[in-house]
Design a protein around this motif. Structure first.
Motif, short mmCIF file in Angstrom:
data_model
loop_
_atom_site.label_atom_id
_atom_site.label_comp_id
_atom_site.label_asym_id
_atom_site.label_seq_id
_atom_site.Cartn_x
_atom_site.Cartn_y
_atom_site.Cartn_z
N ALA A 329 0.74 -1.15 -0.14
CA ALA A 329 -0.06 -0.17 0.02
C ALA A 329 0.76 1.03 0.07
CB ALA A 329 -0.81 -0.07 1.30
N ASN A 330 1.92 1.31 0.91
CA ASN A 330 2.96 2.36 0.74
C ASN A 330 3.55 2.60 -0.57
OD1 ASN A 330 2.39 2.85 3.63
ND2 ASN A 330 4.00 1.57 4.10
N GLU A 331 3.78 1.59 -1.46
CA GLU A 331 4.53 1.80 -2.63
C GLU A 331 3.67 2.32 -3.48
OE1 GLU A 331 5.98 -1.39 -6.29
OE2 GLU A 331 5.81 -1.91 -4.40
N GLU A 332 2.31 1.75 -3.40
CA GLU A 332 1.23 2.38 -4.37
C GLU A 332 0.85 4.04 -4.23
OE1 GLU A 332 -1.34 3.39 -7.28
OE2 GLU A 332 -0.18 1.57 -6.97
N SER A 333 1.19 4.16 -2.65
CA SER A 333 0.96 5.74 -2.20
C SER A 333 2.01 6.52 -2.88
CB SER A 333 0.64 5.64 -1.00
OG SER A 333 0.42 7.01 -0.37
#
Length: 428
Positions: A329-333
């Motif tokens: 999720a952090n990567e997508e953000s």
């Protein structure tokens, strides 16, 4: 004597002063490339990031330790005593043991742990690149900020000179009775305002200097000069190419991906808790009551089965899975933030470039208008308001042009930072 004492006191209070002078010579003219190189040597954030990398390397070495045999040496002495009604018996025991232990097979547990730390090492390298990227941008921004402040100070000095000349002209006209007293008074007020603006510009120049020193990591740097390269040079790149390069090059994204891979390896490592461990051991020792001691050796192997650990392995695997989801999720953000950052920098670069073209025309028009206003006033047909407006418009036009040049340089650096391509350049 007081000056010598003051110098010694400053070196005691600020020990970095002498080292700063070794890095930057007083009166030296620095290029942007030199400033960046100094910051990459001196900035404490670089030192901290390099130490983190070295720490991560050590953790990889620690994880690999289980691949190698473990050798221990121990020795001891014991004294036993027993007593009866008539006698007291004592016994001395000496011992020395050399123990060799070797992990034979642990179903990849050690290898998985090594992979975890290797990925963390990759992440720390990317973090170091990200620190470099940020420092280079900060130095670039501060460098051009100092150039902008210097040019604005020059514009303020020019305005003071222009208003001084206008005051002298108004004073001459008043003394011969051609112009009224209000022209002289207005010229005096205009000159005072110009001097106030000069004071502000000089202070902004001092602030810009200390800001660059801070960005360099040399807060006590001696007085130096920088090369003026605040000129327009177009940075050609398409938005699609910028986004593609950003997703390929951004060190913070690379760091996050490495951390995600480390979490995957952590999950593999946690799953190994369900499997047994096979190890071999050997001992060679000496023991006895007196010297020479008796010798002996032991050779064997052991296998350890994890029967029940209070669901420890189960929860460790679940924790690793959730960490992976969090990092995904952090990567997508972060990808979304990168897209926005590149888009803003790209648009700001285009807007600043357009402003430069317009500001150049405005400066030429303001110069022409100023010459006309001064000529009309010198001929006795113009008003002081025309001259004041023309002088202010001329200063504002030059300031706007300088601001546009600065904004374009910073926007270009922001775009390069956003796509992860800021480096020490051969040309400034």
């Amino acid at each position: 004597m007081k000056k010598v004492f003051l110098s010694i006191s400053l070196l005691i209070i600020f020990p970095f002063i002498s080292s700063s002078e070794d890095i930057i010579k007083p009166g030296e003219t620095l290029t942007l490339k030199q400033c960046i190189e100094i910051s990459l040597k001196m900035h404490p954030n670089i030192t901290a990031a390099i130490s983190t990398v070295n720490s991560s390397k050590s953790k990889v070495g620690q994880a690999k330790a289980d691949f190698y045999p473990q050798l221990d040496l121990s020795s001891g002495y014991k004294r036993y005593s027993s007593s009866s009604e008539d006698t007291v018996n004592t016994l001395n025991e000496y011992s020395g043991i050399v123990t060799l232990t070797q992990n034979i097979y642990d179903f990849g547990k050690t290898a998985a742990q090594v992979d975890v730390h290797k990925f963390n090492l990759d992440s720390s390298f990317s973090d170091l690149d990200n620190v470099r990227n940020n420092i280079i941008f900060n130095v670039t921004e501060a460098y051009y900020g100092l150039l902008k402040a210097g040019r604005n100070r020059d514009v303020a000095i020019e305005a003071v000179n222009q208003f001084t000349h206008h005051l002298e002209l108004a004073k001459g006209f008043y003394e011969v009775g051609i112009k009224p007293k209000i022209d002289l008074t207005k010229a005096e007020v205009d000159l005072s305002n110009a001097k106030l603006n000069l004071i502000k510009a000089e202070n902004l120049l001092r602030i810009a200097t200390v800001s660059l020193n801070n960005a360099l990591g040399v807060p006590y740097a001696p007085a130096y000069k920088i090369e003026d390269n605040l000129s327009f040079s177009e940075y050609v790149i398409t938005f699609v190419d910028a986004i593609r390069r950003a997703y390929e090059n951004r060190p913070d994204l690379k760091s996050l991906i490495a951390k995600k891979n480390a979490s995957k390896s952590s999950m593999d490592f946690a799953k190994k808790g369900y499997y047994p461990t096979l190890s071999g051991n050997a001992e060679y020792g000496w023991t006895g009551e007196k010297f020479p001691l008796e010798k002996g050796w032991i050779l064997g192997a052991s296998i350890s089965f994890p029967i029940f650990s209070g669901f420890l392995t189960k929860y460790q695997v679940e924790e690793a899975k959730e960490n992976i989801r969090t990092l995904q999720a952090n990567e997508e953000s972060l990808r979304q933030d990168i897209f926005l950052e590149v888009q803003k920098a790209f648009l700001n670069s285009q807007e600043a470039k357009d402003r430069i073209y317009t500001a150049e025309i405005t400066v030429r028009q303001a110069e022409e208008n100023l010459e006309l206003a001064k000529g009309r006033y010198a001929a006795g047909v113009g008003s002081p308001i025309e001259v004041t407006d023309a002088l202010v418009a001329h200063s504002n036009a030059k300031t706007s042009y300088i601001q546009a040049l600065y904004d374009h340089k910073v926007a270009q650096a922001s775009l390069e930072k956003a796509i992860g391509s800021l480096r020490v350049k051969n040309e400034d």
